[in-house]
Design an enzyme around this catalytic site. Sequence first.
Site, PDB file in Angstrom:
ATOM      1  N   ASP A 199       0.884  -1.264   0.073  1.00 58.35           N
ATOM      2  CA  ASP A 199      -0.386  -0.220  -0.166  1.00 58.35           C
ATOM      3  C   ASP A 199       0.863   1.119   0.224  1.00 58.35           C
ATOM      4  O   ASP A 199       0.568   1.990   0.991  1.00 58.35           O
ATOM      5  CB  ASP A 199      -1.119  -0.102   1.389  1.00 58.35           C
ATOM      6  CG  ASP A 199      -1.910  -1.246   0.953  1.00 58.35           C
ATOM      7  OD1 ASP A 199      -2.021  -2.064   0.403  1.00 58.35           O
ATOM      8  OD2 ASP A 199      -2.698  -1.545   2.127  1.00 58.35           O
TER       9      ASP A 199
ATOM     10  N   LYS B 145      -7.103  -4.537  -2.929  1.00 59.62           N
ATOM     11  CA  LYS B 145      -7.676  -5.307  -1.825  1.00 59.62           C
ATOM     12  C   LYS B 145      -8.871  -4.457  -1.136  1.00 59.62           C
ATOM     13  O   LYS B 145      -8.046  -3.059  -1.404  1.00 59.62           O
ATOM     14  CB  LYS B 145      -6.921  -5.721  -0.753  1.00 59.62           C
ATOM     15  CG  LYS B 145      -5.656  -4.772  -0.303  1.00 59.62           C
ATOM     16  CD  LYS B 145      -5.076  -5.683   0.920  1.00 59.62           C
ATOM     17  CE  LYS B 145      -4.367  -4.581   1.007  1.00 59.62           C
ATOM     18  NZ  LYS B 145      -4.891  -3.180   2.135  1.00 59.62           N
TER      19      LYS B 145
ATOM     20  N   CYS C 185      -1.772  -2.904   7.909  1.00 63.92           N
ATOM     21  CA  CYS C 185      -1.766  -3.989   6.527  1.00 63.92           C
ATOM     22  C   CYS C 185      -0.211  -4.881   6.860  1.00 63.92           C
ATOM     23  O   CYS C 185      -0.385  -5.239   6.178  1.00 63.92           O
ATOM     24  CB  CYS C 185      -1.592  -2.798   5.621  1.00 63.92           C
ATOM     25  SG  CYS C 185      -3.649  -2.786   5.737  1.00 63.92           S
TER      26      CYS C 185
HETATM   27  C1  VGL Z   1      -4.490   0.349   5.787  1.00 63.19           C
HETATM   28  C2  VGL Z   1      -5.824   1.699   7.308  1.00 63.19           C
HETATM   29  C3  VGL Z   1      -7.405   1.465   6.591  1.00 63.19           C
HETATM   30  C4  VGL Z   1      -3.237   0.137   6.285  1.00 63.19           C
HETATM   31  C5  VGL Z   1      -5.755   0.282   4.599  1.00 63.19           C
HETATM   32  O1  VGL Z   1      -2.942  -0.063   4.235  1.00 63.19           O
HETATM   33  O2  VGL Z   1      -2.548  -0.395   6.431  1.00 63.19           O
HETATM   34  N1  VGL Z   1      -4.107   1.153   7.118  1.00 63.19           N
HETATM   35  N2  VGL Z   1      -6.819   0.859   5.386  1.00 63.19           N
END
Ligand code: VGL
Length: 201
Positions: free
Chosen positions: A12, A109, A154
Site C-alpha cells: 500500500d 484489496k 496492513c
Molecule cells: C490501511 C487502514 C485502512 C493500511 C489500509 O494500508 O495499513 N490502514 N486501510
Amino acid sequence: MAAATEALIVIDIQNDFCPGGALAVAGGDEIIPRVNALMQEFPVTVLTQDWHPEEHSSFAALHDAAPFSTIQMPYGPQTLWPVHCVWGSEGAAFHPKLSVDPADLILRKGFRPEVDSYSAFFENDHLTPTGLTGYLRERGITDLAFVGLAHDFCVAWSAIDAAKLGFRVKVLEGACRAIDLNGSLAAARDAMRAAGVVLAE
Ligand code: VGL
Ligand code: ZN
C-alpha cells in the site's frame, strides 16, 4: 540477490498513506528509495493497492462516527478511517516515486463494500481469500519479505497471515512506517513475533 523462492511484498505505498494524503502515515514516502532498490533484488515482487468503493464500510463518514473510532461489524471490531484510497482516485494511485513497472503482480484489496481487507491474504472476516496464497505457491515461493504502509495495520496483518499459512516471513522494519493508533505499533510487533514473523532491519 534473494533466492528464487523469495518474494517481496510491498504493501500500500499509495498517495493517501503518504504525507498530504487522506490517511497520511508520518514519513510514509521516506521508505520509497529503499523499496525501489529491494525490488531489484527479489525474483518475485508483488505490490498491493488498498482499493475501496466510495461507500466503503470502513469509512467513518458512512456511520456518522469519528475517524479512528471503533465499531462492531459482523466479523468483529473494525477501526473507522477517514475516506481514503477510493478506487480510481489520485489518493488510491501509487506514490509517483514508487517503481511500479518492475512488479510482477498488483493485488487490489478492500473492494467489497461490506468488509475491510488489511491483509493481502484474507479480508478482515479472516475467511475470504484474496488469491495471493495460490499465486505465490504456484510460483514456488516459500519465503516472504514485507515492506510498506502501514507497519501496524496492513503490513502486520499480512505478515501474520503469511506466517499462519506456512511461509517463512520477515518484515523489513526500516522500510515500513506506522499509523500507531493507541499503541497499535507495539501490539502489532508483539503479535507478529508471536506468530513467528522475524522483525528485521
Ligand atoms: C490501511 C487502514 C485502512 C493500511 C489500509 O494500508 O495499513 N490502514 N486501510
Ligand atoms: Zn483502507
